[in-house]
Design a protein around this motif. Structure first.
Motif, short mmCIF file in Angstrom:
data_model
loop_
_atom_site.label_atom_id
_atom_site.label_comp_id
_atom_site.label_asym_id
_atom_site.label_seq_id
_atom_site.Cartn_x
_atom_site.Cartn_y
_atom_site.Cartn_z
N ASN A 39 5.45 -14.77 -38.99
CA ASN A 39 5.67 -13.34 -39.18
C ASN A 39 4.41 -12.57 -39.57
O ASN A 39 4.43 -11.35 -39.63
CB ASN A 39 6.75 -13.12 -40.25
CG ASN A 39 8.12 -13.47 -39.73
OD1 ASN A 39 8.72 -12.71 -38.99
ND2 ASN A 39 8.60 -14.65 -40.08
N ILE A 40 3.32 -13.29 -39.82
CA ILE A 40 2.06 -12.64 -40.20
C ILE A 40 1.07 -12.65 -39.05
O ILE A 40 0.48 -11.63 -38.71
CB ILE A 40 1.44 -13.34 -41.44
CG1 ILE A 40 2.34 -13.16 -42.67
CG2 ILE A 40 0.04 -12.80 -41.70
CD1 ILE A 40 1.94 -14.04 -43.85
N PHE A 41 0.86 -13.82 -38.44
CA PHE A 41 -0.17 -13.98 -37.41
C PHE A 41 0.21 -13.25 -36.12
O PHE A 41 1.38 -13.09 -35.81
CB PHE A 41 -0.39 -15.46 -37.09
CG PHE A 41 -0.90 -16.28 -38.25
CD1 PHE A 41 -1.38 -15.71 -39.41
CD2 PHE A 41 -0.88 -17.66 -38.17
CE1 PHE A 41 -1.84 -16.48 -40.47
CE2 PHE A 41 -1.34 -18.45 -39.21
CZ PHE A 41 -1.82 -17.86 -40.37
N GLU A 42 -0.82 -12.87 -35.37
CA GLU A 42 -0.59 -12.23 -34.07
C GLU A 42 0.11 -13.21 -33.13
O GLU A 42 1.01 -12.84 -32.39
CB GLU A 42 -1.91 -11.76 -33.47
CG GLU A 42 -1.73 -10.95 -32.22
CD GLU A 42 -2.99 -10.25 -31.78
OE1 GLU A 42 -2.90 -9.41 -30.88
OE2 GLU A 42 -4.07 -10.53 -32.35
N TYR A 43 -0.34 -14.47 -33.15
CA TYR A 43 0.34 -15.52 -32.39
C TYR A 43 0.34 -16.79 -33.21
O TYR A 43 -0.70 -17.21 -33.74
CB TYR A 43 -0.34 -15.79 -31.04
CG TYR A 43 0.30 -16.96 -30.33
CD1 TYR A 43 1.51 -16.80 -29.66
CD2 TYR A 43 -0.26 -18.23 -30.38
CE1 TYR A 43 2.13 -17.87 -29.04
CE2 TYR A 43 0.35 -19.31 -29.77
CZ TYR A 43 1.55 -19.12 -29.11
OH TYR A 43 2.17 -20.19 -28.51
N GLY A 57 -6.81 -13.78 -45.29
CA GLY A 57 -6.81 -12.32 -45.35
C GLY A 57 -5.47 -11.75 -44.95
O GLY A 57 -4.43 -12.27 -45.33
N HIS A 58 -5.49 -10.70 -44.15
CA HIS A 58 -4.22 -10.10 -43.71
C HIS A 58 -3.63 -10.84 -42.51
O HIS A 58 -2.48 -10.63 -42.15
CB HIS A 58 -4.36 -8.61 -43.43
CG HIS A 58 -5.38 -8.26 -42.39
ND1 HIS A 58 -5.27 -8.62 -41.08
CD2 HIS A 58 -6.54 -7.57 -42.50
CE1 HIS A 58 -6.32 -8.18 -40.41
NE2 HIS A 58 -7.11 -7.54 -41.25
N GLY A 59 -4.40 -11.70 -41.86
CA GLY A 59 -3.89 -12.57 -40.81
C GLY A 59 -3.45 -11.90 -39.53
O GLY A 59 -2.95 -12.55 -38.62
N ARG A 60 -3.63 -10.61 -39.42
CA ARG A 60 -3.10 -9.84 -38.30
C ARG A 60 -3.65 -10.25 -36.95
O ARG A 60 -2.96 -10.18 -35.95
CB ARG A 60 -3.41 -8.36 -38.55
CG ARG A 60 -2.54 -7.40 -37.81
CD ARG A 60 -2.78 -5.98 -38.26
NE ARG A 60 -2.93 -5.94 -39.71
CZ ARG A 60 -3.68 -5.06 -40.35
NH1 ARG A 60 -4.33 -4.15 -39.70
NH2 ARG A 60 -3.78 -5.09 -41.66
N SER A 61 -4.90 -10.71 -36.88
CA SER A 61 -5.52 -11.04 -35.60
C SER A 61 -5.70 -12.53 -35.39
O SER A 61 -6.51 -12.96 -34.58
CB SER A 61 -6.89 -10.35 -35.50
OG SER A 61 -6.74 -8.95 -35.60
N VAL A 76 -10.18 -18.92 -43.76
CA VAL A 76 -10.39 -18.57 -42.36
C VAL A 76 -10.34 -17.05 -42.21
O VAL A 76 -9.63 -16.38 -42.95
CB VAL A 76 -9.37 -19.25 -41.42
CG1 VAL A 76 -9.50 -20.76 -41.48
CG2 VAL A 76 -7.97 -18.84 -41.73
N PRO A 77 -11.09 -16.51 -41.26
CA PRO A 77 -11.12 -15.06 -41.10
C PRO A 77 -9.89 -14.53 -40.37
O PRO A 77 -9.13 -15.28 -39.76
CB PRO A 77 -12.38 -14.83 -40.26
CG PRO A 77 -12.52 -16.09 -39.47
CD PRO A 77 -12.01 -17.19 -40.34
N ASN A 78 -9.75 -13.22 -40.41
CA ASN A 78 -8.63 -12.55 -39.73
C ASN A 78 -8.74 -12.65 -38.23
O ASN A 78 -7.74 -12.67 -37.54
CB ASN A 78 -8.59 -11.08 -40.12
CG ASN A 78 -8.32 -10.91 -41.59
OD1 ASN A 78 -7.44 -11.55 -42.14
ND2 ASN A 78 -9.07 -10.04 -42.23
#
Length: 172
Positions: A39-43, A57-61, A76-78
């Protein structure tokens, strides 16, 4: 809104649950963190393991493939792409930017940062404990990175890399 809810749930609670191999509770901890990651990661692929203490981080990307993991206390980076079947040891640090330091008339602390660079980890990669991956690096398919290595450059597929700075030890 759902992403924010799961991000708060992960960092506020599930990040501190036991490691996935902890007797009895480990299986549930792994599942709770996986639900958050989905539910956080883009994929987020199938059977992904985000271990205890991992920071993203925010994990969006973040893109992470099937059967891959983010190690215990890894940072790990976003904006990272992690392939399928990737094993990541504990305390791995992946960086996406560096400090600017070209001017000598201004203190380095006041010069800011470089632009963020995308890090890519290919399929079937094993990253050992305490590896540091500098900004913009690509780890290609089938590569093994030895514990404690510092990746300052890229290597061909199926490499075994170790040392500081990372050097080609052999090919698989």
């Amino acid at each position: 809104m759902i992403r924010i809810f799961f991000l708060c749930l992960y960092y506020g609670l599930f990040r501190f649950f036991p490691n996935s191999n902890f007797p009895l509770l480990g299986k549930f901890s792994k599942e709770f963190r996986y639900i958050c990651a989905k539910n956080i990661f883009e994929y987020c692929g199938k059977n992904v393991n985000v271990e205890r203490g991992a920071w993203f981080g925010h994990g969006r990307s973040i893109h992470i493939g099937d059967n891959s993991g983010i190690g215990i206390n890894a940072i790990v980076p976003n904006n990272i792409h992690i392939g399928s079947n990737v094993m990541m040891g504990p305390d791995v640090h992946i960086l996406i930017r560096d400090h600017l330091f070209t001017r000598t008339d201004i203190p380095m602390i006041a010069q800011g940062f470089t632009e963020n660079k995308l890090c890519i980890i290919g399929d079937d990669v094993w990253i050992g404990m305490n590896v540091i991956m500098l900004p913009g690096r690509t780890i290609k398919r089938g590569t093994i990175i030895a514990a404690g290595a510092v990746l300052t450059k890229d290597f061909p597929e199926y490499s075994v890399v170790g040392g500081n700075p990372g050097k080609l030890i052999k090919t698989r």
